[in-house]
Design an enzyme around this catalytic site. Structure first.
Site, PDB file in Angstrom:
ATOM      1  N   HIS A 125      81.083  82.241  38.986  1.00 58.44           N
ATOM      2  CA  HIS A 125      81.989  81.454  39.913  1.00 58.44           C
ATOM      3  C   HIS A 125      81.045  80.458  40.664  1.00 58.44           C
ATOM      4  O   HIS A 125      80.017  80.801  40.854  1.00 58.44           O
ATOM      5  CB  HIS A 125      82.763  82.585  40.591  1.00 58.44           C
ATOM      6  CG  HIS A 125      83.705  82.089  41.566  1.00 58.44           C
ATOM      7  ND1 HIS A 125      83.575  81.724  43.057  1.00 58.44           N
ATOM      8  CD2 HIS A 125      85.240  82.319  41.604  1.00 58.44           C
ATOM      9  CE1 HIS A 125      84.395  81.306  43.674  1.00 58.44           C
ATOM     10  NE2 HIS A 125      85.593  81.648  42.816  1.00 58.44           N
ATOM     11  N   ASP A 202      77.551  89.915  41.360  1.00 62.11           N
ATOM     12  CA  ASP A 202      79.014  89.528  41.963  1.00 62.11           C
ATOM     13  C   ASP A 202      80.017  90.214  41.328  1.00 62.11           C
ATOM     14  O   ASP A 202      80.323  90.289  40.277  1.00 62.11           O
ATOM     15  CB  ASP A 202      79.153  88.057  41.507  1.00 62.11           C
ATOM     16  CG  ASP A 202      80.523  87.802  42.123  1.00 62.11           C
ATOM     17  OD1 ASP A 202      81.383  88.458  42.272  1.00 62.11           O
ATOM     18  OD2 ASP A 202      81.040  86.368  41.531  1.00 62.11           O
ATOM     19  N   GLN A 205      85.452  90.827  40.773  1.00 64.85           N
ATOM     20  CA  GLN A 205      86.163  90.975  39.542  1.00 64.85           C
ATOM     21  C   GLN A 205      85.885  92.642  38.935  1.00 64.85           C
ATOM     22  O   GLN A 205      86.698  92.777  37.920  1.00 64.85           O
ATOM     23  CB  GLN A 205      86.084  89.849  38.564  1.00 64.85           C
ATOM     24  CG  GLN A 205      86.440  88.573  38.961  1.00 64.85           C
ATOM     25  CD  GLN A 205      88.040  88.161  39.504  1.00 64.85           C
ATOM     26  OE1 GLN A 205      88.756  89.168  39.259  1.00 64.85           O
ATOM     27  NE2 GLN A 205      88.308  87.399  40.300  1.00 64.85           N
ATOM     28  N   LYS A 228      90.847  91.068  46.823  1.00 66.59           N
ATOM     29  CA  LYS A 228      90.968  91.402  45.414  1.00 66.59           C
ATOM     30  C   LYS A 228      91.132  92.831  45.193  1.00 66.59           C
ATOM     31  O   LYS A 228      91.542  93.190  43.880  1.00 66.59           O
ATOM     32  CB  LYS A 228      89.852  90.771  44.649  1.00 66.59           C
ATOM     33  CG  LYS A 228      89.791  89.220  44.680  1.00 66.59           C
ATOM     34  CD  LYS A 228      88.726  88.785  43.916  1.00 66.59           C
ATOM     35  CE  LYS A 228      88.443  87.070  44.188  1.00 66.59           C
ATOM     36  NZ  LYS A 228      89.482  86.440  43.749  1.00 66.59           N
ATOM     37  N   CYS A 368      87.298  77.829  39.858  1.00 65.26           N
ATOM     38  CA  CYS A 368      86.063  77.587  40.710  1.00 65.26           C
ATOM     39  C   CYS A 368      84.952  78.240  39.630  1.00 65.26           C
ATOM     40  O   CYS A 368      84.132  78.848  40.008  1.00 65.26           O
ATOM     41  CB  CYS A 368      86.105  78.593  41.732  1.00 65.26           C
ATOM     42  SG  CYS A 368      86.984  78.229  43.102  1.00 65.26           S
TER      43      CYS A 368
END
Length: 411
Positions: A125, A202, A205, A228, A368
């Site tokens: 991302h 990261d 997700q 999220k 993104c």
């Protein structure tokens, strides 16, 4: 339904937004990789804060402030336990982007020099690309990218090859927001540490969709967003190993992040408050704590199992459509509940508009992840992403909407 399985129709009853209709049709929300809907329990936690004990935290001895501080720090403890961290290792930010920037600037700027290498992947991302590019520009460091293959998986040989170049920092996504690819972060972290690199994950997700244990991963830093994971907008989380956080300079200066200030200088507060300058988004942090409670009540193992089953069904149904191209791995063990695709010559924005008329919310664009779009040879994709309140019926409605788009474009 098996008691170990989630019932999305029962879960939907906790989400007020699913009472509304879009163009007279039930809402089919399939944009969960962008943000999730919020259960009543989260909304009520925020409402209760504002109605009953709204006050600034850490700064007052009166009852409201004490209650707000207790609720704020209790939420920190919930988040820490959720990813198997210590309370002092959890820094609240406004989102995962800020958390990643914090590491890039507070650690990167102070520890990288000309010629040092930063290792990312082609599926990152922008939030895990742009901060490192900026730091590289300031320090003279070099950014390398681990390539992906046609299945949307990292190329193992290139992982080893690039790690052998001796990067100072390795920052990778645990799950791609475009391909759905779930990377073997634990293995890469282990390899990175063996060449002396600091590791950043990261997890925007992944944390909302599967059990994530920072001690098991052994990563040095990990970032994710509350919104999220059923939480409110405006709160994110940075996990960092205590020794690293302790030696880092603050990202922002101001109130609450100091222990002492004089006209000649300042001394920093203890962890984690050293990195939480100014007034925090107290209500949102408390809301995130309620979201963690909700996810714990479901069980992250059940969440993951539900998404695997749903993704398997979605891949099967979508593959029945002529001229559809699906991106990312087909192996369910290596894919999260995200499916990006293109349908014939229909632009993703046109496709999303047609689906919107059917009450279906999907994402269309570059997500993104423009470097990844370039790698895939496209400018945009359509993306359907699933969560705990989605069902096979939602997938069926999506497929019907795609057939409608084919009819409109006379395909």
């Amino acid at each position: 339904m098996c008691p170990d399985q989630l019932d999305p129709e029962i879960i939907k009853q906790d989400f007020p937004i699913f009472k509304r209709r879009v163009y007279g049709k039930p809402l089919i929300y399939l944009d969960n990789a962008a943000t999730t809907q919020k259960p009543r329990q989260v909304v009520e936690a925020i409402r209760e804060f504002y109605e009953n004990y709204n006050a600034n935290v850490h700064r007052g001895v009166y009852k409201l402030s004490v209650e707000a501080t207790e609720a704020f720090e209790n939420a920190r403890a919930k988040v820490a336990k959720f990813i198997n961290a210590k309370d002092s290792e959890i820094v609240f930010t406004k989102n995962a982007t800020e958390a990643l920037n914090l590491v890039a600037y507070s650690w990167g700027l102070c520890n990288l020099k000309r010629g040092d290498r930063i290792l990312l992947t082609e599926m990152e991302h922008h939030s895990n690309i742009v901060p490192w590019q900026l730091v590289a520009k300031h320090t003279g460091a070099v950014v390398d990218y681990i390539p992906i293959n046609e299945d949307g998986l990292l190329v193992d040989e290139d992982v080893d090859r690039l790690l052998n170049l001796g990067p100072k920092i390795v920052s990778i996504t645990q799950a791609s927001n475009v391909l759905g690819t779930i990377n073997n972060v634990k293995e890469i972290v282990g390899k990175a540490h063996r060449v002396g690199a600091i590791t950043v994950v990261d997890a925007a997700q992944s944390v909302p969709h599967m059990q994530v244990d920072v001690k098991d991963l052994d990563c040095d830093f990990l970032a994710f967003s509350g919104h999220k994971a059923l939480g409110p907008l405006g709160v994110g989380v940075l996990y960092g190993k205590r020794d690293l956080l302790k030696e880092m300079n603050p990202f922002l200066g101001g109130g609450d992040m100091i222990s002492r200030v004089s006209l000649s200088g300042a001394e920093w507060n203890e962890l984690p408050w050293k990195f939480e300058a100014g007034t925090s988004s107290v209500a949102d942090v408390i809301g995130l704590g309620a979201a963690v409670d909700y996810l714990n009540s479901l069980g992250m193992g059940r969440v993951r199992a539900h998404e695997v089953k749903l993704t398997e069904y979605a891949l099967k149904r979508l593959s029945e459509i002529s001229d559809i191209r699906i991106y990312g791995p087909m192996d369910l063990d290596k894919r999260g509940a995200v499916i990006s695709f293109n349908l014939s010559s229909i632009h993703p924005h046109d496709l999303a508009t047609i689906l919107d008329e059917e009450g279906i919310a999907i994402r269309a664009g570059h997500h993104c992840a423009m470097p990844l779009m370039t790698k895939l040879g496209v400018t945009a994709t359509a993306r359907a992403s699933f969560y705990i309140y989605n069902s096979e019926t939602d997938i069926d409605v999506l497929v019907e909407g795609l057939y409608k788009a084919r009819r409109i474009f006379k395909l």
